[in-house]
Design an enzyme around this catalytic site. Structure first.
Site, short mmCIF file in Angstrom:
data_model
loop_
_atom_site.label_atom_id
_atom_site.label_comp_id
_atom_site.label_asym_id
_atom_site.label_seq_id
_atom_site.Cartn_x
_atom_site.Cartn_y
_atom_site.Cartn_z
N SER A 107 63.03 102.83 90.67
CA SER A 107 63.67 101.75 89.74
C SER A 107 64.44 100.68 90.18
O SER A 107 63.80 99.90 90.96
CB SER A 107 64.59 102.66 89.06
OG SER A 107 65.26 101.91 87.58
N ASP A 158 57.18 103.81 79.20
CA ASP A 158 58.55 103.35 79.91
C ASP A 158 59.18 102.12 79.09
O ASP A 158 58.62 101.27 78.81
CB ASP A 158 58.41 102.93 81.25
CG ASP A 158 59.74 102.70 82.07
OD1 ASP A 158 60.73 102.43 81.19
OD2 ASP A 158 59.79 102.57 83.27
N HIS A 189 60.49 106.32 82.02
CA HIS A 189 60.83 105.82 83.26
C HIS A 189 61.24 107.15 84.41
O HIS A 189 61.59 106.78 85.43
CB HIS A 189 62.17 104.99 82.88
CG HIS A 189 62.59 104.11 84.10
ND1 HIS A 189 62.01 103.01 84.33
CD2 HIS A 189 63.61 104.31 84.89
CE1 HIS A 189 62.59 102.26 85.31
NE2 HIS A 189 63.62 103.05 85.78
#
Length: 210
Positions: A107, A158, A189
């Protein structure tokens, strides 16, 4: 430039000539977060795990954002430079300046790893990007990568990453000479066991330890 040191953990391999995995956490994580994952991927590499220098409401990050999904690209560029210089310093102090460097980012960490790929295409020997977003909307691209392999996994469900942005990012990486292995996984995610297993196979393929 007013670069600041990053908090970090360095775990040295018993194999001195092994590559270094640079571990880059997601928003709200720290330098502890990705060490268990890294040890699932490899038992042999040196591990350098960093904590981002930016604080967002008590959550560590590697760079500022204007709002969800919109990056402060000026700060991202600065923090990318800051991180690169810091990595070089730590590796030199520990006699690892000649080691191959592979970033492993999730991320927010994947995004600064991606920024490093685009700003310094041949600094990293490779990168594992879990749930990345295009770091710069109009990246200033100069030299191309010299066959640098990149593992890229996104979640099909996501909500934080628009599919068209992922397509654009993949096209940019490939046009810049990166050897991209892309996996679109049936998840959101969050990271999954599948991410870890696929990354392990990729790492063994491109960076085997004899």
């Amino acid at each position: 430039m007013d670069f600041q040191p990053l908090k970090y953990i360095l775990e040295l391999s018993k194999k001195p000539n092994a590559p270094v995995l640079v571990l880059l956490h997601g928003t709200g994580g720290d330098e502890q977060d990705l060490i268990p994952l890294a040890k699932d991927i490899t038992k042999d590499f040196h591990l350098l795990s960093l904590r981002g220098n930016v604080n967002e409401g008590g959550m560590p990050r590697f760079f500022r954002r204007i709002r969800m999904g919109v990056f402060d690209e000026k700060d991202l560029a600065f923090r990318t430079d800051e991180m690169k210089v810091f990595i070089e310093k730590v590796l030199q102090e520990n006699h690892l300046e000649n080691a191959k460097i592979i970033a492993v980012g999730y991320s927010n960490g994947a995004n600064i790893a991606g920024a490093t790929l685009l700003k310094y295409p041949n600094f990293l020997a490779g990168a594992i990007l879990f749930r990345p977003m295009l770091p710069f909307q109009a990246p200033e691209l100069s030299e191309k990568a010299q066959q640098v392999p990149v593992f890229f996994s996104n979640g099909k469900n996501d909500p934080t990453v628009p599919p068209k942005d992922t397509t654009t990012y993949l096209e940019i990486l490939k046009e810049q000479g990166f050897e991209v292995e892309h996996h679109a996984l049936p998840t959101s995610h969050n990271l999954t066991y599948n991410d870890v297993e696929l990354a392990k196979i990729w790492l063994e393929k491109y960076f085997p330890i004899n």
